[in-house]
Write an enzyme that holds these catalytic residues in place. Structure first.
Site, short mmCIF file in Angstrom:
data_model
loop_
_atom_site.label_atom_id
_atom_site.label_comp_id
_atom_site.label_asym_id
_atom_site.label_seq_id
_atom_site.Cartn_x
_atom_site.Cartn_y
_atom_site.Cartn_z
N LYS A 1 0.69 -1.20 -0.01
CA LYS A 1 0.10 0.20 0.04
C LYS A 1 0.91 1.26 0.18
CE LYS A 1 -3.45 -2.50 -0.19
NZ LYS A 1 -4.40 -3.21 0.66
C1 PLP Z 1 -5.55 -4.45 0.98
C2 PLP Z 1 -6.82 -4.16 1.06
C3 PLP Z 1 -7.69 -4.66 2.03
C4 PLP Z 1 -7.18 -5.38 3.29
O1 PLP Z 1 -6.03 -4.58 4.02
P1 PLP Z 1 -5.11 -5.32 4.88
O2 PLP Z 1 -4.52 -4.31 5.60
O3 PLP Z 1 -4.34 -6.32 4.44
O4 PLP Z 1 -6.09 -6.00 5.84
C5 PLP Z 1 -9.06 -4.04 2.22
N1 PLP Z 1 -9.55 -3.56 1.24
C6 PLP Z 1 -8.95 -3.38 0.21
C7 PLP Z 1 -9.56 -2.50 -1.04
C8 PLP Z 1 -7.61 -3.66 -0.10
O5 PLP Z 1 -6.96 -3.31 -1.25
#
Ligand code: PLP
Length: 389
Positions: free
Chosen positions: A186
């Site tokens: 991210k």
């Molecule tokens: C990555 C992601 C999540 C989950 O994030 P985590 O921190 O891995 O639990 C939820 N929604 C979207 C759209 C994502 O891309």
């Protein structure tokens, strides 16, 4: 087409010496759990988003689960969301015992279509859960006014959208609760991690308590207690807290967020310029007026009817050129579990399926170089030219 020497890993995080020193400092401090670094990270994040309350958690998935829990989502309730998302957006609805209700995306911006949301609202609807896909803000005015008209909550999945703005406000400051992800790929990475933001003091307090076993708030501050304090369990909570080790990384990732955003913006423009003349491709639409796209993912669509190859072949050809890419996302309703449990089938959400079959995310990150981006451009152009109809 020249093959790259080394493999370009998709979504590799940016890491600086500051993060490394801060982690070392935390390790030496002896306090590895939820402590002063988490508090520092939370304060910085709160300032950045402009919301009144934040809670650092172990993942966005954990944060979304907590958000729905404190809003009282349970059996008999329905939560409206998009099938064009990561599965965990939907899994947390199921963990609450509620029913996920999908609404198709707008074919223009690939976000949940507010006109379709309205059609799916019933007496059981409790929450609208928009996902700011790839970092592009959803049409929040429409969503928020539907929510207030029908007395629904809005929980934003802002996993892609830390920097995203909508009419002068960060998207994390819109709706009732917003949730961010700091997963490795991210825009801000802490390995695993997430943040919940809200302007409601009651929910903020509940989220804080629920994210650490349901312990009384004082327990969270035990590291600084001058006198011994017992903890008390107020509700059966979850183990969803962030550690100081994760926060050590987050503090410095956040300090660099605007700078990194600018770098991604430049690469975004390089892709747009280099690929715009290919009728075989659909490029991401430009930002709607009054919005800022967080540019987490640069996703193109392949016009399959103009190509001799499938999307998956295209991805494999990129791998042959030593370039990693991604698919964000295969529509959630077509995964086996949701098909079997809820009776979803191909054809239910045609726009999401259209995008899901054609989308490819190209590498985009502040740790990449101009040369990396040019390698990707050359590979994409080469593959398209060789395989056009
Ligand atoms: C990555 C992601 C999540 C989950 O994030 P985590 O921190 O891995 O639990 C939820 N929604 C979207 C759209 C994502 O891309």
């Amino acid at each position: 087409m020249k093959k790259r020497k080394n493999f370009l890993v998709f979504g590799k995080p940016y890491i600086g010496e500051e993060e490394i020193s801060e982690v070392v400092d935390t390790l030496r401090s002896g306090w590895w759990g939820t402590g002063p670094k988490v508090e520092r990270f939370e304060n910085k994040f709160r300032e950045y988003i402009g919301s009144q309350f934040v809670d650092a958690v172990s993942s966005a998935t954990a944060g979304l689960h907590l958000a729905l829990k404190v809003l009282g989502v349970g059996p008999g309730d329905e939560v409206i969301t998009t099938p064009m998302t990561f599965c965990s957006t939907v899994n947390v609805i199921i963990h609450c015992g509620a029913k996920p209700v999908f609404v198709d995306i707008d074919i223009d911006d690939w976000n949940i279509d507010p006109r379709e949301v309205e059609k799916k609202i019933t007496k059981r609807t409790k929450v609208i859960l928009p996902v700011h896909l790839h970092g592009r803000p959803c049409k929040m005015n429409e969503i928020l006014s539907l929510a207030s008209e029908h007395e629904l909550y809005v929980v934003g999945d802002a996993a892609h959208a830390i920097e995203a703005e909508y009419q002068g406000s960060k998207v994390g400051n819109l709706g009732d609760i917003a949730v961010f992800s700091f997963y490795v790929t991210k825009n801000l990475a802490t390995g695993e991690g997430g943040m919940v933001t809200t302007n409601n003091p009651l929910w903020a307090r509940k989220i804080k308590i629920m994210s650490l076993h349901g312990l009384s708030r004082d327990a969270y501050k035990r590291y600084s207690a001058k006198v011994f304090k017992h903890y008390r369990v107020l509700v059966p909570g979850f183990k969803y807290n962030m550690t100081d080790i994760q926060a050590s990384i987050g503090i410095h990732q956040l300090a660099r967020i605007e700078e990194n955003s600018k770098i991604r913006k430049k690469y975004w423009q390089m892709y747009n310029n280099a690929l715009k003349d290919f009728p075989e491709l659909v490029l991401p639409k430009s930002e709607a007026e009054g919005t800022y796209h967080a540019r987490h993912l640069y996703a193109i669509l392949l016009r399959l009817e103009r190509l001799e190859i499938t999307r998956d072949k295209f991805i494999n050809k990129l791998i042959e050129m030593n370039i990693g890419s991604g698919v964000h996302f295969y529509p959630v309703h077509l995964h086996p579990f949701y098909k079997e449990s809820f009776g979803f089938k191909r054809g239910d959400f045609p726009n999401a399926e259209f995008v899901g079959e054609r989308t490819v995310s190209l590498p985009l990150g502040a740790n990449l170089t101009d040369k990396d981006i040019n390698d990707v451009i050359e590979a994409v152009r080469g593959i398209i030219k060789k395989n056009r109809k």
